[in-house]
Scaffold this motif. Sequence first.
Motif, PDB file in Angstrom:
ATOM      1  N   ILE A 251       0.958  -1.263  -0.134  1.00 59.87           N
ATOM      2  CA  ILE A 251      -0.065   0.016  -0.015  1.00 59.87           C
ATOM      3  C   ILE A 251       0.974   1.203  -0.035  1.00 59.87           C
ATOM      4  N   PRO A 252       0.912   1.981  -0.988  1.00 59.18           N
ATOM      5  CA  PRO A 252       1.830   3.131  -1.140  1.00 59.18           C
ATOM      6  C   PRO A 252       1.464   4.420  -0.582  1.00 59.18           C
ATOM      7  N   PHE A 253       0.822   4.395   0.675  1.00 60.23           N
ATOM      8  CA  PHE A 253       0.771   5.522   1.515  1.00 60.23           C
ATOM      9  C   PHE A 253       0.624   5.032   3.050  1.00 60.23           C
ATOM     10  N   ASN A 254       0.997   5.995   3.898  1.00 59.89           N
ATOM     11  CA  ASN A 254       1.031   5.868   5.368  1.00 59.89           C
ATOM     12  C   ASN A 254      -0.580   5.423   5.824  1.00 59.89           C
ATOM     13  N   VAL A 255      -0.678   4.421   6.128  1.00 58.55           N
ATOM     14  CA  VAL A 255      -2.255   3.936   6.574  1.00 58.55           C
ATOM     15  C   VAL A 255      -2.609   4.443   7.924  1.00 58.55           C
ATOM     16  N   TRP A 256      -1.478   4.474   8.841  1.00 58.48           N
ATOM     17  CA  TRP A 256      -1.679   5.398  10.046  1.00 58.48           C
ATOM     18  C   TRP A 256      -2.437   6.615   9.875  1.00 58.48           C
ATOM     19  N   ASP A 257      -1.603   7.304   9.008  1.00 61.02           N
ATOM     20  CA  ASP A 257      -2.012   8.635   8.851  1.00 61.02           C
ATOM     21  C   ASP A 257      -3.236   8.962   8.033  1.00 61.02           C
ATOM     22  N   THR A 258      -3.400   8.337   6.901  1.00 61.98           N
ATOM     23  CA  THR A 258      -4.707   8.210   5.988  1.00 61.98           C
ATOM     24  C   THR A 258      -5.887   7.719   6.487  1.00 61.98           C
ATOM     25  N   CYS A 259      -5.664   6.546   7.083  1.00 62.00           N
ATOM     26  CA  CYS A 259      -6.986   5.763   7.670  1.00 62.00           C
ATOM     27  C   CYS A 259      -7.071   5.881   9.287  1.00 62.00           C
ATOM     28  N   GLY A 260      -6.249   6.316   9.832  1.00 62.26           N
ATOM     29  CA  GLY A 260      -6.321   6.598  11.363  1.00 62.26           C
ATOM     30  C   GLY A 260      -6.679   5.160  11.984  1.00 62.26           C
ATOM     31  N   LYS A 261      -6.008   4.344  11.458  1.00 63.76           N
ATOM     32  CA  LYS A 261      -6.268   2.658  12.100  1.00 63.76           C
ATOM     33  C   LYS A 261      -4.906   2.156  12.279  1.00 63.76           C
ATOM     34  N   LYS A 262      -4.599   1.301  13.196  1.00 62.47           N
ATOM     35  CA  LYS A 262      -3.490   0.587  13.436  1.00 62.47           C
ATOM     36  C   LYS A 262      -3.821  -0.955  13.682  1.00 62.47           C
ATOM     37  N   GLY A 263      -2.790  -2.000  13.765  1.00 62.92           N
ATOM     38  CA  GLY A 263      -2.865  -3.204  13.949  1.00 62.92           C
ATOM     39  C   GLY A 263      -3.247  -3.976  12.589  1.00 62.92           C
ATOM     40  N   ASN A 264      -3.797  -5.055  12.894  1.00 62.40           N
ATOM     41  CA  ASN A 264      -4.348  -5.895  11.720  1.00 62.40           C
ATOM     42  C   ASN A 264      -5.805  -5.258  11.359  1.00 62.40           C
ATOM     43  N   ILE A 265      -5.805  -4.717  10.097  1.00 61.57           N
ATOM     44  CA  ILE A 265      -7.190  -3.924   9.628  1.00 61.57           C
ATOM     45  C   ILE A 265      -7.976  -4.796   8.799  1.00 61.57           C
ATOM     46  N   PRO A 266      -9.133  -5.079   9.195  1.00 63.70           N
ATOM     47  CA  PRO A 266     -10.096  -5.975   8.330  1.00 63.70           C
ATOM     48  C   PRO A 266     -10.616  -5.024   7.288  1.00 63.70           C
ATOM     49  N   VAL A 267     -10.407  -5.472   5.754  1.00 60.95           N
ATOM     50  CA  VAL A 267     -10.999  -4.732   4.869  1.00 60.95           C
ATOM     51  C   VAL A 267     -11.806  -5.464   4.031  1.00 60.95           C
ATOM     52  N   LYS A 268     -12.386  -4.731   3.035  1.00 59.43           N
ATOM     53  CA  LYS A 268     -13.187  -5.458   1.710  1.00 59.43           C
ATOM     54  C   LYS A 268     -12.197  -4.691   0.673  1.00 59.43           C
ATOM     55  N   ALA A 269     -11.285  -5.533  -0.042  1.00 58.95           N
ATOM     56  CA  ALA A 269     -10.520  -5.136  -1.152  1.00 58.95           C
ATOM     57  C   ALA A 269     -11.431  -5.523  -2.377  1.00 58.95           C
TER      58      ALA A 269
END
Length: 222
Positions: free
Chosen positions: A20-38
């Motif tokens: 993932i080409p961006f900082n997920v913490w900063d962009t999504c405000g989430k940490k840890g193993n993050i459940p997603v629909k991809a």
Amino acid sequence: MTYSFKSYHYNEGNRIFIKIPFNVWDTCGKKGNIPVKAVIEDIIFECKLIPKGKGEYILPVNNDIFNKLSLNGELDVKFTILEQLTRINNNSPYNKDNPIRHIESINYLKQPENGYCGQTCIAMLAGISIDEVIKIMKSKKWQASISKVLETLDYFGFSYKKFVYTQGEKVNFPKCCIINVRSPVKNHLLVYFEGVFYDPTSGVTYDYKYEYIISFIEIIEE
């Protein structure tokens, strides 16, 4: 909110990932193993993003999904964060001691169109309609991944073993199994029961080209 980007896949051991080409913490405000629909090239699946540290994350792609991708350069990827992954077998009325049925015969079903082989195989095993399986599996065209198929087997209370990889060699199949085969466009699933192959696309046959077979998973009938 949906997050979209372009990226490439890479291998790490026997596993496949997309960075993932961006900082997920900063962009999504989430940490840890993050459940997603991809969604990759219109193929929809669920997984958990894996943290690599300092906001860097990777998206795991199982082999079933990977084999459906065109891989003609960068991949169009998007994901939506979930509260939790969907589990098909939640609130199932069945269990291993009380399956939907004991498989004594198979009634052949033809898939309604390409992309429904997994749902059709489950319908043949469970003895119900394809539409019922689609509703329970919550998976439409090209969405019945191997993990979804296994979850649905659990929902219906079927016992099964691990996948056995045949590498194109002729084997003696167990009484009942789901077979994963190569096909010109996508990998394809079919049912085998007591010496007969039930292919959701081509029909019923007593023989199959073993060089096309990738693997099978035994459905345990006790």
